[in-house]
Scaffold this motif. Structure first.
Motif, PDB file in Angstrom:
ATOM      1  N   LEU A 112       0.820  -1.215   0.000  1.00 40.41           N
ATOM      2  CA  LEU A 112       0.000   0.000   0.000  1.00 40.41           C
ATOM      3  C   LEU A 112       0.854   1.266   0.000  1.00 40.41           C
ATOM      4  CD1 LEU A 112      -2.905  -1.049   2.395  1.00 40.41           C
ATOM      5  CD2 LEU A 112      -2.829  -1.099  -0.101  1.00 40.41           C
ATOM      6  N   GLU A 113       2.174   1.100   0.157  1.00 47.51           N
ATOM      7  CA  GLU A 113       3.077   2.242   0.003  1.00 47.51           C
ATOM      8  C   GLU A 113       3.301   2.559  -1.472  1.00 47.51           C
ATOM      9  OE1 GLU A 113       6.400   2.557   3.159  1.00 47.51           O
ATOM     10  OE2 GLU A 113       6.110   0.378   2.894  1.00 47.51           O
ATOM     11  N   LEU A 114       2.939   1.587  -2.317  1.00 46.58           N
ATOM     12  CA  LEU A 114       3.192   1.752  -3.762  1.00 46.58           C
ATOM     13  C   LEU A 114       1.903   1.846  -4.579  1.00 46.58           C
ATOM     14  CD1 LEU A 114       6.077  -0.883  -4.114  1.00 46.58           C
ATOM     15  CD2 LEU A 114       6.315   1.600  -3.999  1.00 46.58           C
ATOM     16  N   ILE A 115       0.825   1.239  -4.081  1.00 45.81           N
ATOM     17  CA  ILE A 115      -0.450   1.231  -4.810  1.00 45.81           C
ATOM     18  C   ILE A 115      -1.564   1.685  -3.865  1.00 45.81           C
ATOM     19  CG2 ILE A 115      -2.126  -0.222  -6.032  1.00 45.81           C
ATOM     20  CD1 ILE A 115       0.160  -2.038  -6.842  1.00 45.81           C
ATOM     21  N   PRO A 116      -2.454   2.616  -4.312  1.00 48.99           N
ATOM     22  CA  PRO A 116      -3.572   3.076  -3.472  1.00 48.99           C
ATOM     23  C   PRO A 116      -4.476   1.901  -3.076  1.00 48.99           C
ATOM     24  CG  PRO A 116      -3.299   4.515  -5.355  1.00 48.99           C
ATOM     25  CD  PRO A 116      -2.394   3.336  -5.583  1.00 48.99           C
ATOM     26  N   LEU A 117      -5.112   2.006  -1.884  1.00 48.86           N
ATOM     27  CA  LEU A 117      -5.918   0.921  -1.339  1.00 48.86           C
ATOM     28  C   LEU A 117      -7.031   0.472  -2.279  1.00 48.86           C
ATOM     29  CD1 LEU A 117      -6.733  -0.984   0.934  1.00 48.86           C
ATOM     30  CD2 LEU A 117      -8.068   0.895   1.943  1.00 48.86           C
TER      31      LEU A 117
END
Length: 806
Positions: A752-757
């Motif tokens: 989730l640091e790289l892709i939105p939830l």
């Protein structure tokens, strides 16, 4: 058989020569017996084929169409090669490659275009420059009997290419220099007057005197009752024979017994030797349709009798003239296919199916077509409706005596249908019989041909020339040691050996010109042969094998690579076979020994040379660099060559650049590529060098330099975004994503640091609903907006989720 001059001569031609042979003869002259003797005693590797399923089962062989995988329609001569290009199994190819002899039974029924098709298949897998690929072909049959079946629409097409539909009009037969032998001794009939009448009918020369004698057997009101039982009606049409049998069976006021065939494995319905459900009654007239398989040999194919008892799986038959009744049970007919014995490499017959049934058939009537090959003591012949060439002759020649014949119609000239072309061909065969002198000459020529074959390098010329041609047409996209080796193979290896072989062939012919001493018995030829073997082994290894092993190549063009590998493998296989044969014959030449060596060499597992592509110091480095290129190509959706080419890959593996400056000097790696991908490439090379303790000759690179992915990770942990890291490092966003994705499975970077939830949840749902084996398959099934890197990162998060420690 030993006293039969023609049969013995034919047998010698098969075993001692490579001449193609046509064995013919009147009905009852022992053609089938000859076939079985060849099969049982010849040392040649052979297969037996026939034009129909029933004929193949009777000959204990397979059909021509099934073995040679022929289409069931007209085979146009100039399209023949394409018509028979069906895919053959490796086993079938191995069998064909190792064949010495093909026996074709019932050749009279084989169409000209079908025989040409057989020729094309044999050429394809044996020697393309020889008729039947150099395989000896034995054709057995009587042209005065059953003719080939040709439909009107097929004939309208084929008549443009063939004078007749008979096999002797085929192109291959015209080129095959066939020896024709007519068997003359008749075993079936003994009465000379009857034999003379049959010969007149056979030759369409029935005299008035003979017609008068024959038609004295005319009895239109004859009815087989009482002591006249044992007669079988021979008729022209199948439906008429069936009506007679059904009517006669119905007239017997007794209970019917039904016998069901036991059919196992593969057995085509068209090849069934008997009815699947056989109805019999006590009192029915029947005919045995198979020779007795027991040692007693109580019955034979065509023996007629009357059923006297039916009991379970057994039937008891009383035959006229026999003191004892015959009790018979189920007999088995096998359907075979040819295979290769793994240990001995011999051609073996594999039973793939069987048909088990009582070996009897209702025998008040039978068609003339089905009577072929049978022998009857008593027969009622209805030949008035003869509709095809040879039928009247076939019907009359089934009978052992003239007295055993009843004619339902008079024999008139209109009932004797003979083909004038066949008569002309048969006459030529009869007038030109071979003799022992021709046999001796052929045997000597055969051995010289075998020796010439041993030293023949003609087949090597095409693949080597083709490889040279491919190189010059594609040299700008090929890298490696290729052309010098190929020129050596052709100019110093193949061509000189071909010239020496031609001179040697001429010398041997000269040495054997004035006598009929065979090559294997000629001491001078044997001495020359051993010296030739030594010379050819040395030059083959030095100027073909050695340079072939030195060839390396690489190319990004798949079509070019495939073509090179095909010709390379062909040349390698030919070379392997040739060396095995030469080395096995260094003690001298023996024809039979060479045939065995040739077959085993053709069937050996050839170790294809592996030096076909450029090799790096270690394939591990090349694999790692390819994997990097695959990742970048998928992430950025660009072709592989835009990252680096195959040629660049191999040069990196050889030179092992350790700095950006060294990497720029690699062909194909310019300033832009080094800036985009250089860090990752150098990381992989550096790790490889450290792993393998390879010293770095250039001291400009620091030994403790961190891996590129670690630098990206540390910047990310300091709070920089992916875009910011890419800008600072002058590397693409996709590359930074690849770097960081490697830390997801360890938990050091959270997905989730790289892709939105929300996007992550949608992607997870899409992945759960998809069915895939790899990233490429997954990409094709989900929303096009999801990038390769995003999908990869989600999959890596699943690795963390599913790990045992979590």
């Amino acid at each position: 058989m030993q006293k039969n001059t023609e049969l013995e001569l034919a047998y010698q031609f098969i075993n001692k020569t490579d001449r193609n042979l046509f064995v013919t003869g009147k009905a009852g002259t022992g053609k089938t017996t000859f076939l079985h003797k060849i099969k049982a005693t010849s040392s040649k590797r052979m297969v037996i084929v026939a034009p129909t399923g029933v004929a193949a089962i009777n000959a204990k062989g397979v059909t021509i169409h099934s073995f040679f995988q022929m289409p069931f329609g007209p085979i146009i001569p100039h399209q023949t090669q394409h018509a028979v290009q069906r895919k053959f199994s490796k086993v079938k190819i191995d069998i064909i490659k190792s064949l010495d002899l093909v026996i074709i039974d019932e050749i009279s029924m084989v169409r000209a275009d079908l025989l040409d098709g057989v020729d094309q298949v044999l050429r394809r897998y044996k020697d393309r420059n020889k008729v039947f690929g150099g395989v000896q072909v034995l054709m057995i049959g009587d042209l005065q009997q059953l003719a080939p079946i040709v439909k009107e629409q097929e004939y309208s097409v084929l008549r443009q290419y063939y004078k007749t539909m008979y096999f002797f009009s085929s192109t291959c037969f015209q080129q095959a220099h066939v020896v024709s032998i007519e068997l003359k001794r008749i075993y079936r009939q003994e009465n000379e007057d009857f034999i003379a009448i049959l010969n007149e009918i056979r030759n369409d020369q029935l005299t008035a005197t003979s017609a008068k004698i024959l038609n004295e057997r005319f009895d239109p009101d004859f009815n087989s009752k009482g002591d006249q039982e044992g007669y079988i009606t021979l008729t022209t049409h199948n439906n008429r024979a069936n009506r007679i049998n059904e009517s006669k069976l119905e007239q017997i006021d007794k209970k019917s017994h039904f016998y069901s065939a036991d059919i196992r494995g593969k057995f085509s319905e068209n090849s069934y030797p008997n009815h699947q459900s056989l109805e019999l009654k006590v009192g029915a007239q029947v005919m045995f349709i198979k020779n007795d398989s027991t040692p007693e040999k109580r019955y034979f194919n065509g023996k007629i009798g009357t059923i006297v008892h039916l009991n379970g799986d057994f039937v008891t038959v009383q035959c006229p003239g026999d003191d004892d009744a015959i009790e018979t049970g189920y007999e088995v007919w096998d359907n075979i296919q040819y295979g290769i014995e793994e240990e001995t490499k011999e051609i073996k017959e594999e039973i793939v199916g069987s048909f088990s049934q009582i070996p009897l058939r209702l025998a008040w009537a039978i068609t003339i077509h089905k009577s072929q090959g049978l022998t009857f003591d008593k027969a009622i012949i209805d030949a008035g409706a003869s509709f095809a060439h040879g039928q009247t002759y076939v019907a009359l020649s089934r009978c052992t005596t003239l007295e055993g014949i009843i004619l339902k119609t008079n024999i008139t000239p209109s009932a004797i249908i003979n083909d004038t072309t066949v008569a002309s061909f048969t006459k030529e065969v009869a007038e030109n019989p071979p003799d022992k002198k021709i046999l001796a000459s052929s045997e000597k020529e055969y051995q010289l041909n075998l020796i010439a074959e041993i030293f023949n390098y003609q087949s090597f010329l095409y693949p080597s020339s083709r490889l040279i041609d491919i190189y010059y047409k594609n040299r700008t996209i090929l890298k490696g040691d290729i052309i010098d080796q190929l020129q050596t193979i052709k100019d110093q290896g193949i061509v000189p050996l071909m010239k020496v072989a031609t001179k040697f062939k001429t010398q041997l012919a000269s040495l054997s010109e004035n006598d009929l001493v065979l090559a294997e018995n000629n001491t001078i030829i044997q001495d020359r042969f051993k010296k030739a073997i030594a010379y050819f082994i040395h030059h083959t290894k030095e100027f073909i094998k050695k340079p072939l092993e030195e060839i390396t190549f690489s190319t990004d063009n798949k079509a070019v690579r495939k073509d090179i590998e095909k010709q390379f493998d062909t040349l390698t296989e030919m070379l392997s076979v040739k060396i095995v044969v030469l080395e096995k014959l260094n003690n001298g030449f023996k024809a039979q020994e060479y045939l065995k060596i040739r077959a085993k060499a053709a069937l050996q597992e050839v170790k294809i040379l592996k030096k076909k592509r450029l090799k790096s110091r270690d394939p591990v480095l090349a694999l790692r660099l390819r994997a990097l290129r695959d990742d970048i190509a998928m992430a950025e959706n660009i072709p592989h060559f835009q990252i680096f080419t195959q040629e660049t890959l191999y040069e990196m593996c050889e030179i092992l650049p350790r700095t950006p400056q060294e990497l720029k000097r690699i062909k194909g790696m310019g300033k832009v590529r080094v800036r985009k991908y250089g860090e990752e490439i150098l990381d992989i090379i550096e790790y490889y060098c450290v792993e393998n303790k390879i010293d770095h000759q250039n001291k400009q690179r620091k030994e403790d330099k961190k891996p590129s992915r670690q630098i990206s990770f540390e910047l990310f942990k300091r709070g920089l975004s992916v875009q910011e890291i890419a800008k600072e490092r002058e590397i693409t966003v996709s590359t930074i994503e690849v770097h960081l994705s490697t830390y997801i499975p360890t938990g050091e970077v959270h997905i989730l640091e790289l892709i939105p939830l929300k996007k992550y949840q949608k992607m997870m749902k899409a992945i759960e609903e998809a069915s895939f084996e790899g990233l490429t398959e997954l990409k094709e099934q989900v929303d096009a907006s999801y990038s390769y890197n995003e999908l990869r990162m989600v999959l890596k998060s699943l690795e963390l989720k599913n790990s045992p420690s979590k």
